[in-house]
Design an enzyme around this catalytic site. Structure first.
Site, PDB file in Angstrom:
ATOM      1  N   MET A 187       0.713  -1.260  -0.074  1.00 59.03           N
ATOM      2  CA  MET A 187      -0.011  -0.066   0.109  1.00 59.03           C
ATOM      3  C   MET A 187       0.881   1.225   0.176  1.00 59.03           C
ATOM      4  O   MET A 187       2.065   1.087   0.361  1.00 59.03           O
ATOM      5  CB  MET A 187      -0.679   0.009   1.372  1.00 59.03           C
ATOM      6  CG  MET A 187      -1.720  -1.234   1.550  1.00 59.03           C
ATOM      7  SD  MET A 187      -3.220  -1.279   0.480  1.00 59.03           S
ATOM      8  CE  MET A 187      -4.240  -0.096   1.322  1.00 59.03           C
ATOM      9  N   CYS A 188       0.245   2.217  -0.416  1.00 56.73           N
ATOM     10  CA  CYS A 188       1.087   3.643  -0.399  1.00 56.73           C
ATOM     11  C   CYS A 188       0.906   4.124   1.257  1.00 56.73           C
ATOM     12  O   CYS A 188      -0.384   3.876   1.509  1.00 56.73           O
ATOM     13  CB  CYS A 188       0.021   4.585  -1.033  1.00 56.73           C
ATOM     14  SG  CYS A 188       0.174   4.527  -2.973  1.00 56.73           S
ATOM     15  N   PRO A 189       1.709   4.901   1.878  1.00 55.48           N
ATOM     16  CA  PRO A 189       3.033   5.171   1.115  1.00 55.48           C
ATOM     17  C   PRO A 189       3.938   4.198   1.178  1.00 55.48           C
ATOM     18  O   PRO A 189       5.281   4.600   1.270  1.00 55.48           O
ATOM     19  CB  PRO A 189       3.345   6.682   1.676  1.00 55.48           C
ATOM     20  CG  PRO A 189       2.702   6.454   3.193  1.00 55.48           C
ATOM     21  CD  PRO A 189       1.679   5.341   3.089  1.00 55.48           C
ATOM     22  N   ILE A 190       3.869   3.164   1.830  1.00 53.42           N
ATOM     23  CA  ILE A 190       4.813   2.152   2.173  1.00 53.42           C
ATOM     24  C   ILE A 190       5.517   1.874   1.016  1.00 53.42           C
ATOM     25  O   ILE A 190       6.888   1.570   0.823  1.00 53.42           O
ATOM     26  CB  ILE A 190       4.210   0.725   3.025  1.00 53.42           C
ATOM     27  CG1 ILE A 190       3.483   1.253   4.169  1.00 53.42           C
ATOM     28  CG2 ILE A 190       5.399  -0.291   3.325  1.00 53.42           C
ATOM     29  CD1 ILE A 190       4.209   2.181   5.142  1.00 53.42           C
ATOM     30  N   ASN A 191       4.757   1.393  -0.277  1.00 58.70           N
ATOM     31  CA  ASN A 191       5.642   1.260  -1.607  1.00 58.70           C
ATOM     32  C   ASN A 191       6.636   2.306  -1.811  1.00 58.70           C
ATOM     33  O   ASN A 191       7.777   1.703  -2.297  1.00 58.70           O
ATOM     34  CB  ASN A 191       4.567   1.048  -2.621  1.00 58.70           C
ATOM     35  CG  ASN A 191       3.508   2.093  -2.661  1.00 58.70           C
ATOM     36  OD1 ASN A 191       3.671   3.026  -1.972  1.00 58.70           O
ATOM     37  ND2 ASN A 191       2.424   1.650  -3.347  1.00 58.70           N
TER      38      ASN A 191
END
Lengths: 74, 317
Positions: free
Chosen positions: A12-16
């Site tokens: 998921m954003c913003p982990i990516n």
């Protein structure tokens, strides 16, 4: 073709973006990182953030539901 | 006109300042100065003037000390319009509070029928979505127009992008940042990221070349395509503001109407000045500009604004 690769499908954003950033920071300037991103939110947001960090997106390929990016570390 | 802030409009109170001199306070003056009567006897809320909700940490530290000294309950409140309010201040100490605030360069805000402190989002200075320098604009409006008398309250706000966090549609006059995107075929690689990045379906990708097919009617002018494009084929042509008029919240909310789709920064002061002129000439006492527009007619306003709004062609045109 690329010096390193990261598959961010299902992340998921913003982990990516954070994972991409950390990976790039561990690389040498000029090296190429392959990033695989889902369509939707990830492809809407991650390339913008990569650019804003000063890195260069040198290639983009759409492959079905996901995108394969080549990013050159700044 | 009803004033909700101070009910007793005639009372003048003699107050001893510094234990020696006596000074008269006119409650009519107080309400313009941002002192709001509380439920509690003798206690008022002191609303500070913080355009765009921005404060230096240095000033904030000094305000904290003053608030700690004068708030009988030791509390502050963030107002709905981004200003800091010191609660539970005894009116007998107003002069001291104001003097101490003045020393650190902190002004008191306003209530009543006048131009209020502008609100703003972070804007392009540090927010990645920001297209306009909303903080700079809020500061300009505060310096140029704050306190200007109008028939009723006059609220302005600045949003840096179409997400519109500063809720320009609910303002008497709101400015929302936009960017006009332009595309160059030579640098485009047909990667299709722009059409993925566009949340409005305003960009389709050519099935053969992958190159964008742009629909300006669907475009909100947010600049996502420009930010996402890996090769700078999408570029900003110009930045500006959508101008909205006549919005309000409260008991009878009204949505503002768009009166200009692309106003450059340098025309914003004129647009506000001309709008205030129109409002003061046409608005009835106690009537918000939205209601004045309904009664007098939007065409009348637009005709008045022609010198400012002319030659501000729509983005994407």
């Amino acid at each position: 073709m690329s010096d390193s690769s990261i598959d961010l499908r299902g992340v998921m954003c913003p982990i990516n973006f954070v994972k991409t950033k950390l990976k790039l920071e561990a690389m040498n300037p000029g090296e190429i990182l392959e990033v695989i991103l889902d369509s939707g939110d990830p492809i809407q947001n991650v390339p913008k953030s990569i650019k804003e960090e000063g890195h260069k997106i040198v290639e983009v390929k759409k492959e079905g539901d996901f995108f394969r990016l080549k990013v050159q570390r700044s | 006109m009803t004033d909700h802030f101070i009910e007793d409009k005639t009372t003048k109170v003699t107050v001893a300042v510094d234990g020696t001199e006596a000074q008269k306070f006119d409650f009519n003056d107080l309400k313009s100065g941002g002192f709001i009567k509380q439920r509690q006897k003798d206690l008022f809320t002191v609303r500070l003037r913080c355009p765009g909700g921005r404060l230096s940490t240095e000033k904030l530290l000094e305000i904290s000390k003053i608030a700690h000294k004068y708030s009988k309950k030791g509390v502050v409140h963030f107002s709905f319009r981004q200003s800091l309010e010191i609660l539970y201040v005894d009116y007998k100490e107003f002069s001291n509070v104001v003097a101490e605030l003045e020393k650190i360069g902190q002004k008191v805000a306003s209530c009543g029928p006048r131009v209020r402190v502008p609100t703003a989002c972070g804007g392009c200075e540090y927010n990645p979505n920001g297209l306009t320098d909303t903080q700079k604009m809020a500061d300009m409006v505060d310096k140029t127009f704050f306190g200007t008398p109008t028939p009723h309250k006059f609220k302005t706000s600045f949003s840096g992008c179409p997400i519109d966090c500063a809720r320009t549609k609910e303002m008497d006059m709101g400015f929302q940042g936009v960017v006009d995107p332009t595309w160059e075929e030579e640098s485009c690689t047909g990667c299709t990221i722009c059409s993925e990045a566009c949340k409005e379906d305003a960009i389709a990708s050519d099935p053969d070349t992958g190159k964008p097919i742009f629909d300006p009617v669907k475009c909100l002018f947010c600049g996502d395509c420009i930010r996402a494009c890996p090769t700078e084929a999408w570029k900003p042509k110009r930045y500006g503001h959508i101008v909205r008029i006549g919005g309000k919240h409260g008991r009878h909310p009204m949505e503002a109407v768009e009166v200009c789709s692309f106003l450059p920064d340098e025309k914003v002061p004129d647009a506000i000045k001309m709008t205030i002129d129109w409002y003061n000439a046409n608005g009835k006492r106690g009537e918000r500009i939205g209601n004045a527009l309904k009664r007098v007619g939007l065409d009348n306003y637009l005709k008045h604004m022609e010198p400012v709004f002319q030659n501000t062609a729509k983005a994407g045109a």
